[in-house]
Design an enzyme around this catalytic site. Structure first.
Site, PDB file in Angstrom:
ATOM      1  N   GLU A  41     -12.637 -55.643  10.596  1.00 38.52           N
ATOM      2  CA  GLU A  41     -12.834 -56.998  10.058  1.00 38.52           C
ATOM      3  C   GLU A  41     -13.767 -56.955   8.847  1.00 38.52           C
ATOM      4  O   GLU A  41     -14.796 -56.280   8.855  1.00 38.52           O
ATOM      5  CB  GLU A  41     -13.424 -57.884  11.153  1.00 38.52           C
ATOM      6  N   LYS A 116      -8.031 -65.549  10.043  1.00 39.09           N
ATOM      7  CA  LYS A 116      -8.622 -65.595  11.384  1.00 39.09           C
ATOM      8  C   LYS A 116      -8.532 -67.008  11.929  1.00 39.09           C
ATOM      9  O   LYS A 116      -8.889 -67.978  11.254  1.00 39.09           O
ATOM     10  CB  LYS A 116     -10.072 -65.132  11.319  1.00 39.09           C
ATOM     11  N   CYS A 152     -10.722 -60.044  15.402  1.00 44.59           N
ATOM     12  CA  CYS A 152     -11.862 -60.094  16.316  1.00 44.59           C
ATOM     13  C   CYS A 152     -11.740 -61.195  17.377  1.00 44.59           C
ATOM     14  O   CYS A 152     -11.038 -61.052  18.352  1.00 44.59           O
ATOM     15  CB  CYS A 152     -13.160 -60.219  15.532  1.00 44.59           C
TER      16      CYS A 152
END
Length: 563
Positions: A41, A116, A152
């Protein structure tokens, strides 16, 4: 399809350096006929970039670096790179200006961006401060393989595993409904004790439930107070670990997606640490090494008291930086015992580090003389005791300033929690190495260290004598604090388990002691706010994730055991 994990150690803001690390891993991947390379990330800028993200020139530099990286990558290799993308609709929708994203680079170009979806805002995370959440399930097709992309936190919302839902959507479920063949995840997941077991258990539940193999790529390295442990891994549809990268070091790992089985084949599986003490030791060594290196220091110094805390910090620093880069300073006072000096010297000899001896008796007398008239008619107390600590702190800072060495603070979590430390004295320093390590754990790690070395590292006398600040004759820590076994259990229940005073008392602790610890914890907040950054190794550290008020009069913190 051969897929590789680039478990890199980025430096925050070093865009060219981070891109070079990705470039080197890409060349290795190409040499091994890898088709898809995964990076962590925000791998192009390092995680967490924090308020660098509010600087438009930083975002522009990321864009330029990413484009140049795409042009430089080997042919026939697709690479997923963590990056930041501008939100072009922010001025219309009122959303945040940026997305936390993944870029697909291939054939010299940026082919796609994936945003994300779940933005954590708890503990050390503050992503809603900067980012707009993505609204769509992310996937791409590579050589007929449909690959779902998550970042994540996108993996951390399986309500069946957690027993609750923290976000409105579950990206894994959405990708499963789209019929992807494989899910990949780009993470920058900070280390805490036991977290790898949690990650693997959580993702095992998800892959078995959704029948989607997952490849998890994690950042490694120390960035400020956070340590990232790496230990990237992959699971097949049966929930079996098919590969795992090394912990606490950069690594390159490959895994094969078997198109016939529509699943991942087994590859190299690095072992995990044998104990929590070993795991914490490795995290602290990495944290010190990277903090010192990334802040561009060459040497460190610390006060050697002959106590267990400074002994552990010295041992960590020696392994992290090399014995030639660690200086221990002994500063005995008239109250220092002979064994404190001899224990400190024995430790230094065991570690083979340089020492300096600076007695502070004359300095203490000078301070006493200056304050004689003002302090006349008062009894010797905390003010005089703290003077000794502040004299030592001044000497250490003078050496630090003179030679450009980084001063390491040696206070443990138990002391920091209850304020059993001196502001502008033993709290001085640029990094607090064991500020998240309770006193009982300090002893445990030292014993583990001795048992795993060919010779004794921490002198036995340091481990068996009663801990003492030695600021007055015959002083021991238990004059002011409960025994550390009791104190640490109360603090664990308060800080980590969020138990009330009533619950802690019901567990068997004396009401007066619980009341006293609560008061000390609250009153010491002003000290913690001024402390050096401390390496985080638990799920609740006194660092960026701890946000308590200094001026507070909540009654539960003042008088918990009273009617």
């Amino acid at each position: 399809m051969k897929i590789a994990i680039a478990q890199i150690n980025p430096i925050i803001g070093d865009l060219l350096g981070n891109a070079q690390k990705i470039r080197e891993m890409s060349q290795q991947a190409a040499s091994e006929n890898v088709r898809l390379l995964l990076t962590p990330e925000l791998s192009i800028c390092g995680y967490p970039p924090r308020d660098l993200l509010v600087n438009p020139s930083f975002i522009e530099a990321i864009d330029n670096t990413l484009q140049k990286l795409a042009e430089d990558l080997p042919a026939n290799l697709a690479v997923l790179v963590g990056t930041v993308v501008k939100n072009s609709q922010a001025h219309i929708s009122g959303g945040k200006n940026l997305f936390n994203s993944t870029a697909l680079l291939e054939n010299g170009k940026i082919q796609q961006f994936f945003h994300k979806r779940l933005l954590p805002t708890y503990d050390v995370f503050d992503e809603k401060r900067y980012f707009e959440p993505g609204l769509e399930a992310n996937y791409f097709i590579l050589d007929h393989l449909k690959i779902g992309v998550t970042i994540c936190e996108d993996l951390w919302n399986d309500e069946e595993f957690w027993g609750k839902r923290s976000y409105a959507v579950n990206p894994i479920a959405d990708l499963a409904n789209l019929g992807v063949n494989l899910i990949v995840n780009l993470s920058a997941s900070p280390y805490t004790v036991g977290k790898q077991h949690l990650r693997e258990a959580m993702l095992k539940h998800s892959v078995v439930n959704f029948q989607q193999p997952i490849i998890y790529t994690n950042q490694v390295g120390g960035n400020d107070d956070l340590v990232f442990d790496g230990r990237s891994f992959a699971l097949n549809k049966q929930g079996e670990i098919v590969c795992r990268a090394k912990g606490f070091v950069s690594d390159f790992l490959t895994v094969e997606f078997n198109s016939n089985k529509q699943d991942l084949d087994f590859g190299d599986i690095s072992p995990v640490d044998e104990s929590e003490d070993e795991e914490i030791w490795n995290a602290l060594v990495l944290g010190v090494k990277d903090y010192v290196g990334k802040c561009r220091f060459s040497k460190v110094l610390l006060g050697l008291s002959g106590g267990v805390d400074s002994a552990l910090v010295a041992a960590i620093a020696t392994v992290a930086l090399g014995k030639e880069n660690v200086i221990g300073v002994l500063m005995p006072s008239p109250y220092s015992s002979e064994h404190s000096i001899s224990d400190a010297l024995t430790l230094a000899a065991n570690l083979d580090i340089q020492t300096q001896l600076l007695p502070i008796g004359e300095l203490m007398a000078s301070f006493d003389n200056s304050l004689d008239e003002l302090f006349a008619g008062t009894e010797f107390g905390i003010a005089e005791e703290n003077l000794q600590s502040r004299i030592r702190g001044n000497l250490l800072m003078a050496i630090s300033n003179k030679f450009g060495y980084l001063l390491l603070s040696t206070g443990n979590k138990s002391e920091v929690a209850v304020g059993y430390c001196t502001l502008y004295g033993d709290m001085n320093g640029g990094l607090s190495v064991i500020a998240d390590v309770p006193k009982t754990r300090v002893y445990s790690i030292c014993k583990w260290l001795n048992s795993h070395q060919q010779k004794e590292v921490i002198p036995e006398n340091i481990l068996t004598k009663a801990p003492s600040a030695e600021l007055k004759p015959g002083q021991v820590d238990q004059d002011s604090l409960p025994p550390y076994e009791i104190l640490d259990d109360i603090l664990d229940r308060l800080i980590h388990q969020h138990q009330s005073a009533t619950e802690i008392i019901s567990a068997g602790h004396e009401p007066a002691i619980v009341d006293r610890v609560l008061q000390l914890l609250s009153r010491a907040e002003f000290k913690r706010r001024q402390a050096a950054p401390g390496l985080k190794i638990t799920d609740r550290a006194f660092g960026t994730g701890w946000r308590m008020p200094i001026a507070s009069s909540w009654s539960a913190l003042r008088n918990t055991s009273s009617p």
